[in-house]
Design an enzyme around this catalytic site. Structure first.
Site, mmCIF file in Angstrom:
data_model
loop_
_atom_site.group_PDB
_atom_site.id
_atom_site.type_symbol
_atom_site.label_atom_id
_atom_site.label_comp_id
_atom_site.label_asym_id
_atom_site.label_seq_id
_atom_site.Cartn_x
_atom_site.Cartn_y
_atom_site.Cartn_z
ATOM 1 C CB SER A 61 22.011 -1.920 -12.552
ATOM 2 O OG SER A 61 21.821 -0.727 -13.277
ATOM 3 C CE LYS A 103 13.796 4.870 -8.669
ATOM 4 N NZ LYS A 103 12.800 4.719 -9.733
ATOM 5 C CB ALA A 139 7.425 4.012 -10.813
ATOM 6 C CD GLU A 193 -7.265 3.482 2.523
ATOM 7 O OE1 GLU A 193 -6.317 2.677 2.466
ATOM 8 O OE2 GLU A 193 -8.472 3.141 2.441
ATOM 9 C CE LYS A 194 0.808 2.836 0.286
ATOM 10 N NZ LYS A 194 1.940 2.045 -0.211
HETATM 11 P P1 ATR Z 1 8.261 2.202 -6.569
HETATM 12 O O1 ATR Z 1 9.524 1.532 -6.966
HETATM 13 O O2 ATR Z 1 7.452 2.614 -7.746
HETATM 14 O O3 ATR Z 1 8.433 3.301 -5.574
HETATM 15 P P2 ATR Z 1 6.852 0.819 -4.455
HETATM 16 O O4 ATR Z 1 6.917 1.969 -3.577
HETATM 17 O O5 ATR Z 1 7.418 -0.473 -3.998
HETATM 18 O O6 ATR Z 1 7.419 1.038 -5.894
HETATM 19 O O7 ATR Z 1 5.303 0.669 -4.804
HETATM 20 C C1 ATR Z 1 4.797 -0.471 -5.257
HETATM 21 C C2 ATR Z 1 3.326 -0.270 -5.635
HETATM 22 O O8 ATR Z 1 2.884 -1.515 -6.129
HETATM 23 C C3 ATR Z 1 2.435 0.078 -4.456
HETATM 24 O O9 ATR Z 1 1.423 0.931 -4.933
HETATM 25 C C4 ATR Z 1 1.872 -1.269 -4.031
HETATM 26 O O10 ATR Z 1 0.579 -1.250 -3.471
HETATM 27 P P3 ATR Z 1 0.297 -0.858 -1.934
HETATM 28 O O11 ATR Z 1 0.291 0.637 -1.903
HETATM 29 O O12 ATR Z 1 -1.036 -1.448 -1.630
HETATM 30 O O13 ATR Z 1 1.404 -1.478 -1.141
HETATM 31 C C5 ATR Z 1 1.779 -1.967 -5.352
HETATM 32 N N1 ATR Z 1 1.840 -3.421 -5.179
HETATM 33 C C6 ATR Z 1 2.879 -4.127 -4.717
HETATM 34 N N2 ATR Z 1 2.581 -5.439 -4.693
HETATM 35 C C7 ATR Z 1 1.298 -5.551 -5.133
HETATM 36 C C8 ATR Z 1 0.399 -6.645 -5.330
HETATM 37 N N3 ATR Z 1 0.769 -7.914 -5.099
HETATM 38 N N4 ATR Z 1 -0.840 -6.363 -5.819
HETATM 39 C C9 ATR Z 1 -1.215 -5.109 -6.073
HETATM 40 N N5 ATR Z 1 -0.409 -4.041 -5.908
HETATM 41 C C10 ATR Z 1 0.819 -4.251 -5.447
#
Ligand code: ATR
Length: 272
Positions: free
Chosen positions: A14, A68, A131, A154-155
């Site tokens: 960090s 988070k 984020a 969907e998300k």
């Molecule tokens: P945060 O730290 O922002 O909360 P998170 O909850 O881990 O992060 O979210 C990661 C985001 O990146 C999600 O929207 C995820 O997509 P899915 O909803 O389909 O899981 C996206 N993400 C992660 N790996 C990915 C990849 N290889 N290609 C495209 N999107 C990806």
């Protein structure tokens, strides 16, 4: 002396202690900011940390992955923004009551505004995690035309509905007329540093492209953006500005931004 710190796992890498401790020292505050690693394998550890925070003289803490969302269960109150965004990255202990805030949204806005005006811009947000949600919500004050793309459509649709923005399907993604493109996914993060959701031929030269990833700072997406002639903003700018707002919440006074910025770049240089 009050203790502050960053709760997460892992937190070893960090950059927050460097920024907050530099500001604490500069202002001569009686406080310290530490790494507060919490083991995700022990389901009680996060709960105990929160319940015992007063006992342990914890004045407040930053929250990072993977807590988070989980941390929200232990808050006595939320700031309305944290509630709407649905995640907490900052906790303040006020008279033994834990208050949850989210400073990611302001961090993203400040980082973008260093390079561009946001009013009326066409913006693409990639991702639908915490984020992305914070960034999507934060754009509502700027009458921007915001679109959100996510691997799981969907998300994106759920966020689009909540914040009255547009969700787009990957197969239909047309980036040519976007003014601002933001990556809020982990795609391109170490050790998969060669990955990028967009290639240079999809990035308009007039665009500003921001990545929230801090390892590496120059992600493949930002390399592609540069190749396309676009402007770039790397992840440490959002990190700095969310920490600046966090400091204000922790100590009830404005943060010395320049001091925190210098400490951040010193630390990044030291690690190179
Ligand atoms: P945060 O730290 O922002 O909360 P998170 O909850 O881990 O992060 O979210 C990661 C985001 O990146 C999600 O929207 C995820 O997509 P899915 O909803 O389909 O899981 C996206 N993400 C992660 N790996 C990915 C990849 N290889 N290609 C495209 N999107 C990806």
């Amino acid at each position: 002396m009050k203790t502050f710190g960053i709760v997460g796992h892992p937190v070893r890498q960090s950059l927050s202690p460097a920024m907050h401790n530099a500001a604490i020292k500069h202002l001569g505050l009686d406080a310290e900011y530490r790494l507060l690693d919490i083991d995700p394998k022990d389901p009680e550890e996060l709960a105990n940390f929160c319940y015992e925070s007063d006992l342990n003289n914890i004045g407040g803490f930053s929250v990072t992955m993977p807590y988070k969302l989980d941390i929200m269960a232990y808050m006595d109150h939320y700031d309305p923004l944290a509630k709407i965004v649905g995640s907490v990255n900052t906790v303040v202990n006020e008279d033994n009551k834990l208050i949850g805030y989210n400073t990611d949204a302001i961090g993203a806005i400040q980082a973008l505004r260093e390079k561009t005006n946001l009013i009326g811009k066409k913006i693409l947000i990639m991702g639908a995690g915490g984020a992305a949600r914070a960034i999507a919500y934060s754009m509502k004050d700027f009458q921007a035309d915001v679109h959100i793309y996510n691997r799981t459509l969907e998300k994106a649709e759920e966020i689009a509905k909540a914040f009255e923005i547009e969700a787009i399907d990957h197969s239909k993604i047309q980036t040519a007329d976007f003014d601002i493109i933001i990556n809020a996914t982990p795609v391109g993060m170490f050790p998969n540093s060669e990955e990028s959701l967009l290639h240079s031929d999809k990035i308009p030269s007039h665009a500003v492209v921001m990545d929230i990833i801090t390892n590496p700072l120059e992600t493949q997406l930002l390399k592609e953006a540069k190749k396309a002639g676009a402007q770039t903003i790397s992840g440490e700018r959002m990190l700095l500005h969310q920490a600046v707002d966090q400091f204000r919440l922790f100590f009830g006074q404005e943060a010395p931004v320049k001091v925190m910025e210098e400490a951040l770049y010193e630390e990044l240089k030291r690690r190179r």
